[in-house]
Enzyme design. Structure first.
Site, PDB file in Angstrom:
ATOM      1  N   GLY A  46       0.795  -1.229   0.000  1.00 22.25           N
ATOM      2  CA  GLY A  46       0.000   0.000   0.000  1.00 22.25           C
ATOM      3  C   GLY A  46       0.822   1.271   0.000  1.00 22.25           C
ATOM      4  O   GLY A  46       2.027   1.264  -0.290  1.00 22.25           O
ATOM      5  N   HIS A 454      18.573   6.585  33.671  1.00 17.41           N
ATOM      6  CA  HIS A 454      19.363   7.806  33.508  1.00 17.41           C
ATOM      7  C   HIS A 454      20.672   7.480  32.806  1.00 17.41           C
ATOM      8  O   HIS A 454      21.298   6.484  33.152  1.00 17.41           O
ATOM      9  CB  HIS A 454      19.652   8.419  34.880  1.00 17.41           C
ATOM     10  CG  HIS A 454      20.524   9.632  34.805  1.00 17.41           C
ATOM     11  ND1 HIS A 454      20.039  10.859  34.410  1.00 17.41           N
ATOM     12  CD2 HIS A 454      21.859   9.796  35.042  1.00 17.41           C
ATOM     13  CE1 HIS A 454      21.032  11.738  34.408  1.00 17.41           C
ATOM     14  NE2 HIS A 454      22.137  11.115  34.798  1.00 17.41           N
TER      15      HIS A 454
HETATM   16  P1  FAD Z   1      -3.184   1.983   1.834  1.00 15.89           P
HETATM   17  O1  FAD Z   1      -1.854   1.884   2.448  1.00 15.89           O
HETATM   18  O2  FAD Z   1      -3.538   3.216   1.092  1.00 15.89           O
HETATM   19  O3  FAD Z   1      -3.339   0.733   0.871  1.00 15.89           O
HETATM   20  C1  FAD Z   1      -4.477   0.547   0.091  1.00 15.89           C
HETATM   21  C2  FAD Z   1      -4.139  -0.420  -1.024  1.00 15.89           C
HETATM   22  O4  FAD Z   1      -5.341  -0.770  -1.697  1.00 15.89           O
HETATM   23  C3  FAD Z   1      -3.235   0.184  -2.095  1.00 15.89           C
HETATM   24  O5  FAD Z   1      -2.098  -0.636  -2.255  1.00 15.89           O
HETATM   25  C4  FAD Z   1      -4.086   0.237  -3.348  1.00 15.89           C
HETATM   26  O6  FAD Z   1      -3.344  -0.040  -4.526  1.00 15.89           O
HETATM   27  C5  FAD Z   1      -5.067  -0.901  -3.079  1.00 15.89           C
HETATM   28  N1  FAD Z   1      -6.342  -0.744  -3.795  1.00 15.89           N
HETATM   29  C6  FAD Z   1      -7.169   0.336  -3.797  1.00 15.89           C
HETATM   30  N2  FAD Z   1      -8.279   0.073  -4.513  1.00 15.89           N
HETATM   31  C7  FAD Z   1      -8.148  -1.186  -4.979  1.00 15.89           C
HETATM   32  C8  FAD Z   1      -8.978  -2.029  -5.769  1.00 15.89           C
HETATM   33  N3  FAD Z   1     -10.168  -1.620  -6.219  1.00 15.89           N
HETATM   34  N4  FAD Z   1      -8.536  -3.269  -6.062  1.00 15.89           N
HETATM   35  C9  FAD Z   1      -7.326  -3.704  -5.611  1.00 15.89           C
HETATM   36  N5  FAD Z   1      -6.520  -2.963  -4.850  1.00 15.89           N
HETATM   37  C10 FAD Z   1      -6.923  -1.718  -4.518  1.00 15.89           C
HETATM   38  N6  FAD Z   1       1.109   6.877   8.571  1.00 15.89           N
HETATM   39  C11 FAD Z   1       1.702   6.582   9.743  1.00 15.89           C
HETATM   40  O7  FAD Z   1       1.085   5.955  10.608  1.00 15.89           O
HETATM   41  N7  FAD Z   1       2.991   6.963   9.992  1.00 15.89           N
HETATM   42  C12 FAD Z   1       3.722   7.665   9.093  1.00 15.89           C
HETATM   43  O8  FAD Z   1       4.875   8.004   9.332  1.00 15.89           O
HETATM   44  C13 FAD Z   1       3.113   7.986   7.846  1.00 15.89           C
HETATM   45  N8  FAD Z   1       3.803   8.664   6.913  1.00 15.89           N
HETATM   46  C14 FAD Z   1       3.227   8.914   5.708  1.00 15.89           C
HETATM   47  C15 FAD Z   1       3.964   9.601   4.756  1.00 15.89           C
HETATM   48  C16 FAD Z   1       3.417   9.868   3.528  1.00 15.89           C
HETATM   49  C17 FAD Z   1       4.237  10.608   2.504  1.00 15.89           C
HETATM   50  C18 FAD Z   1       2.087   9.422   3.215  1.00 15.89           C
HETATM   51  C19 FAD Z   1       1.487   9.669   1.864  1.00 15.89           C
HETATM   52  C20 FAD Z   1       1.346   8.752   4.168  1.00 15.89           C
HETATM   53  C21 FAD Z   1       1.897   8.489   5.427  1.00 15.89           C
HETATM   54  N9  FAD Z   1       1.185   7.836   6.413  1.00 15.89           N
HETATM   55  C22 FAD Z   1       1.777   7.562   7.620  1.00 15.89           C
HETATM   56  C23 FAD Z   1      -0.218   7.403   6.208  1.00 15.89           C
HETATM   57  C24 FAD Z   1      -0.273   5.899   5.885  1.00 15.89           C
HETATM   58  O9  FAD Z   1       0.517   5.647   4.745  1.00 15.89           O
HETATM   59  C25 FAD Z   1      -1.712   5.479   5.652  1.00 15.89           C
HETATM   60  O10 FAD Z   1      -2.494   5.840   6.765  1.00 15.89           O
HETATM   61  C26 FAD Z   1      -1.793   3.966   5.473  1.00 15.89           C
HETATM   62  O11 FAD Z   1      -1.024   3.536   4.374  1.00 15.89           O
HETATM   63  C27 FAD Z   1      -3.245   3.538   5.273  1.00 15.89           C
HETATM   64  O12 FAD Z   1      -3.280   2.153   5.146  1.00 15.89           O
HETATM   65  P2  FAD Z   1      -4.492   1.414   4.409  1.00 15.89           P
HETATM   66  O13 FAD Z   1      -4.245  -0.046   4.622  1.00 15.89           O
HETATM   67  O14 FAD Z   1      -5.775   1.989   4.819  1.00 15.89           O
HETATM   68  O15 FAD Z   1      -4.362   1.774   2.860  1.00 15.89           O
END
Ligand code: FAD
Length: 475
Positions: A46, A454
Site C-alpha cells: 500500500g 538515567h
Molecule cells: P493503503 O496503504 O492506502 O493501501 C491501500 C491499497 O489498496 C493500495 O495498495 C491500493 O493499490 C489498493 N487498492 C485500492 N483500490 C483497490 C482495488 N479496487 N482493487 C485492488 N486494490 C486496490 N502513517 C503513519 O502511521 N505513519 C507515518 O509516518 C506515515 N507517513 C506517511 C507519509 C506519507 C508521505 C504518506 C502519503 C502517508 C503516510 N502515512 C503515515 C499514512 C499511511 O501511509 C496510511 O495511513 C496507510 O497507508 C493507510 O493504510 P491502508 O491499509 O488503509 O491503505
C-alpha cells in the site's frame, strides 16, 4: 486467472487492498483459521510501504545524517568536502521499498494468504470481481474487507493532469525524481508537508510552506505549532500561514511553477518555485467498488463502520484510511486485527481512536496522543497540566538536541493521563509510553513513580508528570 499459489474457490475472507490495514488483517485472519485472499492492483504494502511512511522516513534519515555532518564541528569533529547526493538517497529509499514490499509477499506466502493481482469490485457481498493482467475472475467469499486506503487530495480547481510528476508532484512521485529542487513550494503545513520541508531544507532547497489555517500542524497543541514554527524559521524555511492557494500554473518547460495565493486579509501575490509538492490531505478510495449499489453507507466518501469494522451491509467490513477515522498506518492495522477477530467469531477489543499515537517525523519530531488542554476545556473537563523542557535533560544535551518539551494533560481530580503532547528529540519513540499509560488508564503518579533510566530522554516524561503538581526535580 488464479491466485499466486494457483488456488481458486470459496474463501472465508477476501481483503481488497494490501496496505498496513489489509496485509495485517490477512495475517490475523489466517492465524484464526480463516481461508483468506487479498487483492492488490499495485505493489503489495500500500501507500505506507511504497510511497508513504517507510520511504519518507528513509529520506528523513538521509537528511538527518547530512545535518549531523553539517554540524560535526559542534561535536568536535572537522569534516571537509561533505557532498550530499540526493539521487543516491532516493535510490536508498527505493531499495528499502523493494525489500519491504517483498517482505509483505513473503508474509502472505508464510501465512497461506492467496494473492490476486488486479482491481477488485463487489458484484454482491459474497462475490468479488477481479480484473487483472490475465483477465477477469469472480471469487466467492463469506466476507469482504475493504482496505483500499486513500490518495493525495488535489488543491480545489486543479486538474489531475497538472500533477506532471516533475514540476508538480505529490508524495507518490517523490521516489521517481533523482534531482533535488533548488526551490520548492509545499502546499499544506500538516505532517506530510512539514516532513518534506525538513528533508528539502536539509539538502539546501529554498522551502516555502503555504498553509490555509493559522498555524503549522494545526491539529496539534498550539505550543507545538509555535515551537515548530520557531525552529523552522531558524532553519530558513519560509512559512505562509492563513494563506489560501487560488491557482497553480505549471509554466512553460523551463519556467518555474507559479502559485497564486491569498492571505487572510485579502492580499494576493504570486510565488514561484522549481517544484510544488501537494500535501493538503487525502481522499478515500471508495469509488468504483460497487458499494453504492449494495447499499453500503458512505458519507463524504468515507465508508461508515461499527466497532467491529462492519458496514451496514452484513459481511462487508472496511478498515484503514477509507473509513476516515485517523489516516495512520498503525490505526489501519489495529482496525484490521479487530475486523479479522470479529469475522472469526471472537469478541474483539474495542478501539479507542482517542488513544492512538500520532507522530510527525519533522526535525524536531512531534508526537501526541489523547486530548489537548484546549479540547478538554471545550468539553468541560477540568484538567491539570504539567510541562517539562528537554533543555535541562542530560541526554538531550549530550545529543545536542535540547529544544522542545513534553506536556501532559491530566484529569484534575484523579490525575488520570488524558493526553500528552511532545516536540523534541526522538519523541516519536517516547510516545509509546503514553500509549501504554493511557490504555491502562494510568495516572501522573504512576508515570512519575515508574523509575526511568538515567541518562535518557524518557526522564523528561516523568519530570512532566511531576510538574503537574509543581514537583519536578530538575527544574
Ligand atoms: P493503503 O496503504 O492506502 O493501501 C491501500 C491499497 O489498496 C493500495 O495498495 C491500493 O493499490 C489498493 N487498492 C485500492 N483500490 C483497490 C482495488 N479496487 N482493487 C485492488 N486494490 C486496490 N502513517 C503513519 O502511521 N505513519 C507515518 O509516518 C506515515 N507517513 C506517511 C507519509 C506519507 C508521505 C504518506 C502519503 C502517508 C503516510 N502515512 C503515515 C499514512 C499511511 O501511509 C496510511 O495511513 C496507510 O497507508 C493507510 O493504510 P491502508 O491499509 O488503509 O491503505
Amino acid at each position: 486467472m488464479t491466485s499466486s499459489n494457483g488456488q481458486t474457490g470459496q474463501y472465508d475472507l477476501v481483503i481488497i487492498g494490501s496496505g498496513p490495514g489489509g496485509y495485517i488483517a490477512a495475517v490475523r485472519a489466517n492465524q484464526l483459521g480463516l481461508k483468506t485472499a487479498i487483492v492488490e492492483r499495485e505493489s503489495l504494502g500500500g501507500v505506507c510501504l511504497n510511497w508513504g511512511c517507510i520511504p519518507s522516513k528513509a529520506l528523513l534519515r538521509s537528511a538527518e545524517v547530512l545535518s549531523l555532518f553539517q554540524h560535526a564541528k559542534d561535536f568536535g569533529i572537522t569534516v571537509s568536502g561533505v557532498q550530499a547526493d540526493y539521487g543516491a538517497a532516493i535510490e536508498r529509499c527505493n531499495t528499502i521499498i523493494d525489500r519491504q514490499t517483498k517482505g509483505v509477499g513473503f508474509l502472505m506466502k508464510k501465512n497461506k494468504v492467496d494473492v490476486y493481482r488486479g482491481t477488485a469490485r463487489l458484484e454482491s457481498p459474497q462475490q468479488v470481481v477481479v480484473e487483472g493482467p490475465d483477465g477477469t475472475q469472480t471469487i466467492s467469499t463469506r466476507n469482504v474487507m475493504i482496505a483500499t486506503g486513500s490518495r493525495v487530495r488535489l488543491v480545489p480547481g486543479m486538474s489531475p493532469e497538472q500533477v506532471d510528476g516533475k514540476k508538480i508532484i505529490t508524495s507518490k512521485e517523490v521516489w521517481q525524481l533523482r534531482d533535488q529542487p533548488k526551490s520548492v513550494i509545499i502546499i499544506g503545513g500538516g505532517p506530510i508537508g512539514v516532513e518534506f520541508a525538513t528533508v528539502y531544507r536539509s539538502y539546501g532547497s529554498e522551502v516555502t510552506i503555504v498553509e490555509m489555517l493559522p498555524r503549522l500542524v494545526p491539529l496539534e497543541d498550539e505550543e507545538i505549532s509555535s515551537t515548530l514554527t520557531r525552529e523552522f524559521k531558524k532553519r530558513g524555511i519560509n512559512i505562509m500561514t492563513s494563506t489560501k492557494v487560488l491557482n497553480i500554473n505549471n509554466g512553460a518547460e523551463n519556467e518555474p511553477v507559479s502559485v497564486q495565493v491569498e492571505a487572510n486579509g485579502g492580499q494576493k501575490q504570486t510565488i514561484q518555485a522549481e517544484r510544488v509538492l501537494l500535501g493538503i490531505g487525502f481522499a478515500p478510495n471508495s469509488e468504483n467498488l460497487g458499494l453504492e449499489k449494495l447499499g453500503v453507507n458512505i458519507q463524504r466518501g468515507f465508508i461508515q463502520i461499527d466497532d467491529n469494522m462492519q458496514t451496514n451491509v452484513p459481511g462487508i467490513y472496511a478498515i484503514g484510511d477509507v473509513t476516515g477515522k485517523l489516516a495512520l498506518a498503525h490505526v489501519a492495522s489495529a482496525q484490521g486485527v479487530v475486523a479479522a477477530e470479529a469475522i472469526a467469531g471472537h469478541k474483539p477489543y474495542r478501539l479507542d481512536y482517542n488513544k492512538m499515537p500520532r507522530c510527525t517525523y519533522s526535525h524536531p519530531n512531534i508526537a501526541s496522543i489523547g486530548l489537548t488542554e484546549a479540547q478538554c476545556k471545550e468539553q468541560g473537563i477540568e484538567v491539570k497540566v504539567g510541562k517539562f523542557l528537554f533543555n535541562p535533560n542530560g541526554k538531550a544535551q549530550a545529543m545536542g538536541e535540547a529544544s522542545g518539551f513534553v506536556k501532559i494533560v491530566t484529569d484534575a481530580k484523579y490525575g488520570q493521563v488524558l493526553g500528552a503532547h511532545m516536540i523534541g528529540p526522538e519523541v516519536v519513540e517516547l510516545i509509546g509510553e503514553f500509549s501504554v499509560t493511557m490504555t491502562m488508564e494510568g495516572t501522573k503518579e504512576e508515570l512519575a513513580l515508574s523509575v526511568h533510566p538515567h541518562p535518557t530522554l524518557s526522564e523528561v516524561l516523568a519530570e512532566a508528570a511531576l510538574a503537574v503538581d509543581g514537583e519536578s526535580l530538575n527544574a
